[in-house]
Motif scaffolding. Sequence first.
Motif, PDB file in Angstrom:
ATOM      1  N   GLY A  24       9.638  14.122   6.437  1.00 32.12           N
ATOM      2  CA  GLY A  24       9.857  13.918   5.011  1.00 32.12           C
ATOM      3  C   GLY A  24      10.034  15.228   4.273  1.00 32.12           C
ATOM      4  O   GLY A  24      10.937  15.379   3.445  1.00 32.12           O
ATOM      5  N   ALA A  63       9.256   8.555   7.090  1.00 34.45           N
ATOM      6  CA  ALA A  63       9.501   9.752   6.280  1.00 34.45           C
ATOM      7  C   ALA A  63      10.314   9.404   5.042  1.00 34.45           C
ATOM      8  O   ALA A  63      10.015   9.862   3.929  1.00 34.45           O
ATOM      9  N   LEU A  64      11.345   8.591   5.209  1.00 35.25           N
ATOM     10  CA  LEU A  64      12.157   8.162   4.064  1.00 35.25           C
ATOM     11  C   LEU A  64      11.324   7.366   3.073  1.00 35.25           C
ATOM     12  O   LEU A  64      11.484   7.498   1.851  1.00 35.25           O
ATOM     13  N   VAL A  67       9.308   9.716   0.983  1.00 37.20           N
ATOM     14  CA  VAL A  67      10.119  10.426  -0.010  1.00 37.20           C
ATOM     15  C   VAL A  67      10.427   9.535  -1.197  1.00 37.20           C
ATOM     16  O   VAL A  67      10.212   9.921  -2.359  1.00 37.20           O
TER      17      VAL A  67
END
Length: 247
Positions: A206, A11-12, A15
């Motif tokens: 995210g 998810a990071l 982003v």
Amino acid sequence: MNTFADSLWTALSLVVSFDPALWVVVGRSLAVSASACLVAGGVGLVLGAWLGTARFRGRELVLTLLNTWLAVPSVVVGLVVYLLLSRTGPMGFLGWLFSFKAMVLAQAILVLPVVTALVRQVVADAERQHGEQLTSLGARPLLRCLLLAWDERYTLLTVAITAFGRAISEVGAVMIVGGNIDGFTRVMTTAIALETSKGDLPLALGLGLVLLAVMLLLNALVSALRRWRERGAPASSPADLGAGWIA
């Protein structure tokens, strides 16, 4: 635990790499909520300031209805807007159903009572402190409520943050009137619900991280403005402003 850690790391990555599938949804969600807050904020500011100072027969009934409106579930609002915008509804000729405009309308209806109630409370508190001074200077109710609202403008920024948070975190109403159509009406909250049900946890996480970051940034800005105001010169009181206007 490893699955959660892996999903969070992915998810990071989505982003920070500005993944199009994520950021298009983020941009649409921000646009819908900001538009709804602008519409509802303008109307709610005027109504709330007026209700904070006006005294008329039936005022308690109006306030009771306003407080009831605050507790109406978002899915009920979505259903009502859906019926209004459907082909057989009174607003069906607009052709707004399952569109950006329909979601803005639904969120504006949800945000309006929040803004109105909070602004009314802020202005009513200021009225108890300075209302008699302004009245003695000859300020009529309309001018009085505007002066009090202006004096409490920094507090009203918190109201704006609360309204935006209410709008951007909403799921039920925008799901009903927007249809959660990919590329057209899918926003962060509806996308999180859909991707979680599909098992795509990284994208859902995210979007959730971006949503939290937006609210954190807005609250940080409000806190910075408050600190800046406290360090600066003391603001004029509503009575001082009223004397200037009336003179």
